[in-house]
Design a protein around this motif. Structure first.
Motif, short mmCIF file in Angstrom:
data_model
loop_
_atom_site.label_atom_id
_atom_site.label_comp_id
_atom_site.label_asym_id
_atom_site.label_seq_id
_atom_site.Cartn_x
_atom_site.Cartn_y
_atom_site.Cartn_z
N LYS A 1 2.95 27.54 57.18
CA LYS A 1 3.15 26.26 56.50
C LYS A 1 4.25 25.42 57.16
CE LYS A 1 0.46 27.42 52.92
NZ LYS A 1 -0.82 26.75 52.62
N GLU A 2 5.20 26.09 57.80
CA GLU A 2 6.32 25.38 58.41
C GLU A 2 5.95 24.87 59.80
OE1 GLU A 2 8.99 24.52 56.95
OE2 GLU A 2 8.91 25.74 55.14
N THR A 3 6.64 23.80 60.23
CA THR A 3 6.36 23.21 61.55
C THR A 3 7.57 23.19 62.47
OG1 THR A 3 6.80 21.00 60.64
CG2 THR A 3 4.50 21.73 60.66
N ASP A 4 8.77 23.28 61.92
CA ASP A 4 9.98 23.25 62.73
C ASP A 4 10.22 24.64 63.33
OD1 ASP A 4 13.09 23.82 62.86
OD2 ASP A 4 12.82 21.65 63.08
N LYS A 5 10.40 24.70 64.65
CA LYS A 5 10.51 26.01 65.32
C LYS A 5 11.72 26.81 64.86
CE LYS A 5 12.85 24.31 69.53
NZ LYS A 5 12.75 24.23 71.01
N TYR A 6 12.80 26.11 64.52
CA TYR A 6 14.00 26.82 64.07
C TYR A 6 13.81 27.42 62.68
CZ TYR A 6 16.05 24.44 68.07
OH TYR A 6 16.31 23.99 69.34
N VAL A 7 13.15 26.67 61.81
CA VAL A 7 12.87 27.17 60.46
C VAL A 7 11.90 28.35 60.53
CG1 VAL A 7 11.85 26.61 58.21
CG2 VAL A 7 13.31 24.93 59.37
N ILE A 8 10.87 28.22 61.38
CA ILE A 8 9.88 29.30 61.52
C ILE A 8 10.55 30.56 62.07
CG2 ILE A 8 7.76 30.05 62.69
CD1 ILE A 8 6.95 27.06 62.78
N SER A 9 11.37 30.39 63.11
CA SER A 9 12.05 31.53 63.71
C SER A 9 12.96 32.23 62.70
CB SER A 9 12.87 31.09 64.93
OG SER A 9 13.61 32.15 65.47
N ALA A 10 13.72 31.44 61.93
CA ALA A 10 14.62 32.02 60.93
C ALA A 10 13.82 32.73 59.83
CB ALA A 10 15.51 30.93 60.33
N LEU A 11 12.69 32.14 59.45
CA LEU A 11 11.83 32.75 58.43
C LEU A 11 11.28 34.09 58.94
CD1 LEU A 11 10.26 32.73 55.80
CD2 LEU A 11 8.65 31.11 56.82
N LEU A 12 10.86 34.12 60.19
CA LEU A 12 10.37 35.37 60.79
C LEU A 12 11.48 36.42 60.85
CD1 LEU A 12 8.19 33.80 63.61
CD2 LEU A 12 7.34 35.44 61.91
N ASP A 13 12.69 35.97 61.10
CA ASP A 13 13.83 36.90 61.10
C ASP A 13 14.06 37.49 59.71
OD1 ASP A 13 14.19 36.39 63.80
OD2 ASP A 13 15.84 34.98 63.50
N ARG A 14 13.82 36.67 58.67
CA ARG A 14 13.90 37.19 57.30
C ARG A 14 12.82 38.25 57.08
NH1 ARG A 14 17.49 34.09 57.58
NH2 ARG A 14 18.43 36.10 57.98
N VAL A 15 11.61 37.94 57.54
CA VAL A 15 10.47 38.84 57.37
C VAL A 15 10.69 40.16 58.12
CG1 VAL A 15 8.00 39.13 57.89
CG2 VAL A 15 8.83 36.99 56.88
N ALA A 16 11.38 40.09 59.25
CA ALA A 16 11.64 41.30 60.04
C ALA A 16 12.42 42.34 59.25
CB ALA A 16 12.40 40.93 61.31
#
Length: 206
Positions: free
Chosen positions: A81-96
């Motif tokens: 749903k997100e489009t900003d690469k920094y938000v996506i990367s941080a979200l993936l880091d949360r998921v990790a």
């Protein structure tokens, strides 16, 4: 005459006493599952990406501390749903940081692993670290087979270090002769850890 920022840097200044620092530290301890529906509702309605990013942080820690599957699945689905690469990367880091049980829909993570943006790609590869589904191992092996990016390979080895089975070892072994030090070392450590894990499993089964 110094300004306020000068005072902040005076001897004895402790950044851990600031309100924002304390708020983040409190968020990391949060385990109240009753907040989850409110946080999900906020994220779905909030237009400001920075505010969503901050709430992902809080929700991610609640999900980590409680193992709430609704929160885990929601965070994974938000990757698309997100489009900003920094938000996506941080979200993936949360998921990790989240334990993803067998049957979890990992498709948004696996799709992000194919991103042209290295920031997203590397975070996505790492996000499979705590997955129990063999789909995670398959996706990581695919990285080893198809990528020529040393960082992709190093991150994939590190993830397989945590979730790989004996089936992954032949693919990892191909990287032991890499001229890139990080690739070679991460491959060696992954093989050692997988073998140790399965040796331990055998010994406890006796």
């Amino acid at each position: 005459m110094g300004n306020d920022s000068d005072h902040n840097m005076e001897a004895g200044y402790d950044s851990s006493k600031t309100i924002s620092w304390q708020a983040f530290r409190e968020a990391e301890k949060q385990e109240n599952e009753s907040y989850i529906p409110q946080l999900i509702d906020f994220i779905e309605k909030e237009k400001n990406k920075k505010k969503r990013d901050r709430v992902y942080f809080i929700l991610g820690h609640i999900a980590k501390n409680t193992g709430d599957i609704t929160a885990i699945n929601f965070l994974i689905q938000r990757i698309e749903k997100e489009t900003d690469k920094y938000v996506i990367s941080a979200l993936l880091d949360r998921v990790a940081d989240l334990k993803k049980p067998k049957g979890t829909d990992l498709r948004p993570i696996i799709k992000a692993m194919k991103s042209e943006k290295w920031l997203i790609r590397h975070s996505a590869i790492s996000a499979l670290k705590q997955s129990s589904d063999e789909e995670a191992e398959n996706a990581l092996i695919e990285v080893l087979n198809n990528s020529t990016d040393p960082d992709d390979l190093t991150y994939a080895n590190a993830a397989l270090n945590k979730v790989g089975t004996l089936r992954a070892i032949p693919y990892i072994q191909n990287l032991l002769s890499s001229r890139k030090r990080d690739v070679k070392l991460s491959a060696k450590l992954a093989i050692e850890e997988i073998e140790k894990r399965y040796t331990f499993t055998k010994s406890t089964d006796r």
